[in-house]
Design a protein around this motif. Structure first.
Motif, PDB file in Angstrom:
ATOM      1  N   ASP A  54      -6.736  10.856  -2.246  1.00  0.00           N
ATOM      2  CA  ASP A  54      -5.636   9.978  -1.823  1.00  0.00           C
ATOM      3  C   ASP A  54      -5.089  10.390  -0.457  1.00  0.00           C
ATOM      4  O   ASP A  54      -4.804   9.545   0.384  1.00  0.00           O
ATOM      5  N   PHE A  55      -4.929  11.692  -0.254  1.00  0.00           N
ATOM      6  CA  PHE A  55      -4.432  12.193   1.029  1.00  0.00           C
ATOM      7  C   PHE A  55      -5.334  11.719   2.167  1.00  0.00           C
ATOM      8  O   PHE A  55      -4.865  11.164   3.163  1.00  0.00           O
ATOM      9  N   ASN A  56      -6.633  11.939   2.026  1.00  0.00           N
ATOM     10  CA  ASN A  56      -7.569  11.556   3.086  1.00  0.00           C
ATOM     11  C   ASN A  56      -7.609  10.045   3.281  1.00  0.00           C
ATOM     12  O   ASN A  56      -7.720   9.570   4.412  1.00  0.00           O
ATOM     13  N   TYR A  57      -7.493   9.281   2.203  1.00  0.00           N
ATOM     14  CA  TYR A  57      -7.441   7.823   2.315  1.00  0.00           C
ATOM     15  C   TYR A  57      -6.242   7.406   3.170  1.00  0.00           C
ATOM     16  O   TYR A  57      -6.362   6.565   4.066  1.00  0.00           O
ATOM     17  N   GLU A  65      -3.626   1.987  11.254  1.00  0.00           N
ATOM     18  CA  GLU A  65      -2.436   1.134  11.303  1.00  0.00           C
ATOM     19  C   GLU A  65      -1.382   1.608  12.295  1.00  0.00           C
ATOM     20  O   GLU A  65      -0.724   0.797  12.940  1.00  0.00           O
ATOM     21  N   ARG A  66      -1.215   2.919  12.382  1.00  0.00           N
ATOM     22  CA  ARG A  66      -0.116   3.454  13.198  1.00  0.00           C
ATOM     23  C   ARG A  66      -0.576   4.380  14.313  1.00  0.00           C
ATOM     24  O   ARG A  66       0.231   5.042  14.946  1.00  0.00           O
ATOM     25  N   ASN A  67      -1.895   4.479  14.478  1.00  0.00           N
ATOM     26  CA  ASN A  67      -2.458   5.332  15.511  1.00  0.00           C
ATOM     27  C   ASN A  67      -2.044   6.801  15.355  1.00  0.00           C
ATOM     28  O   ASN A  67      -1.913   7.526  16.334  1.00  0.00           O
ATOM     29  N   GLU A  68      -1.828   7.219  14.101  1.00  0.00           N
ATOM     30  CA  GLU A  68      -1.527   8.633  13.859  1.00  0.00           C
ATOM     31  C   GLU A  68      -2.806   9.442  13.986  1.00  0.00           C
ATOM     32  O   GLU A  68      -3.908   8.915  13.819  1.00  0.00           O
ATOM     33  N   PRO A  69      -2.694  10.729  14.290  1.00  0.00           N
ATOM     34  CA  PRO A  69      -3.899  11.558  14.427  1.00  0.00           C
ATOM     35  C   PRO A  69      -4.739  11.527  13.143  1.00  0.00           C
ATOM     36  O   PRO A  69      -4.207  11.555  12.039  1.00  0.00           O
ATOM     37  N   ARG A  70      -6.038  11.470  13.329  1.00  0.00           N
ATOM     38  CA  ARG A  70      -6.961  11.462  12.191  1.00  0.00           C
ATOM     39  C   ARG A  70      -7.318  12.903  11.849  1.00  0.00           C
ATOM     40  O   ARG A  70      -8.287  13.464  12.362  1.00  0.00           O
ATOM     41  N   MET A  71      -6.515  13.513  10.992  1.00  0.00           N
ATOM     42  CA  MET A  71      -6.711  14.904  10.602  1.00  0.00           C
ATOM     43  C   MET A  71      -7.041  14.964   9.116  1.00  0.00           C
ATOM     44  O   MET A  71      -6.174  15.166   8.268  1.00  0.00           O
ATOM     45  N   LEU A  72      -8.318  14.758   8.815  1.00  0.00           N
ATOM     46  CA  LEU A  72      -8.792  14.763   7.433  1.00  0.00           C
ATOM     47  C   LEU A  72      -8.930  16.185   6.906  1.00  0.00           C
ATOM     48  O   LEU A  72      -9.085  17.129   7.681  1.00  0.00           O
ATOM     49  N   VAL A  73      -8.897  16.324   5.605  1.00  0.00           N
ATOM     50  CA  VAL A  73      -9.093  17.618   4.953  1.00  0.00           C
ATOM     51  C   VAL A  73     -10.400  17.531   4.159  1.00  0.00           C
ATOM     52  O   VAL A  73     -10.423  16.982   3.060  1.00  0.00           O
ATOM     53  N   PRO A  74     -11.505  18.034   4.724  1.00  0.00           N
ATOM     54  CA  PRO A  74     -12.786  17.938   4.027  1.00  0.00           C
ATOM     55  C   PRO A  74     -12.936  18.962   2.895  1.00  0.00           C
ATOM     56  O   PRO A  74     -13.731  18.766   1.988  1.00  0.00           O
ATOM     57  N   ALA A  75     -12.163  20.046   2.954  1.00  0.00           N
ATOM     58  CA  ALA A  75     -12.301  21.079   1.918  1.00  0.00           C
ATOM     59  C   ALA A  75     -11.034  21.931   1.886  1.00  0.00           C
ATOM     60  O   ALA A  75     -10.382  22.137   2.902  1.00  0.00           O
TER      61      ALA A  75
END
Length: 83
Positions: A54-57, A65-75
């Motif tokens: 859910d967090f990564n989604y 939508e808001r141009n926020e930084p794309r900082m995914l958590v892969p692990a």
């Protein structure tokens, strides 16, 4: 994102359980000694993997939508101390 948990069994075997193609009704089983995780423990682990998905989604959504930084958590790595 497909969260996976690395499980260390008491027999010494390490294996993975996946959220995407797993089932809440089927706890993981050690491929070596065939021990099965307790259903309450599996539910807790399942909920943790669902929260990470859910967090990564939401990160992807907010990025588009808001141009926020794309900082995914892969692990997420957790170190445990031996007995």
């Amino acid at each position: 994102m497909n969260p996976k948990a690395t499980i260390s069994c008491s027999c010494g075997c390490m294996f993975q359980a996946a959220f995407q193609n797993g089932s809440l009704d089927t706890p993981p089983q050690c491929p070596q000694c065939k021990a099965i995780m307790d259903k309450t423990s599996w539910k807790s682990l399942w909920d943790s993997m669902a929260s990470l998905a859910d967090f990564n989604y939401h990160i992807l959504k907010w990025n588009s939508e808001r141009n926020e930084p794309r900082m995914l958590v892969p692990a997420i790595t957790v170190s445990t101390l031996g007995d």
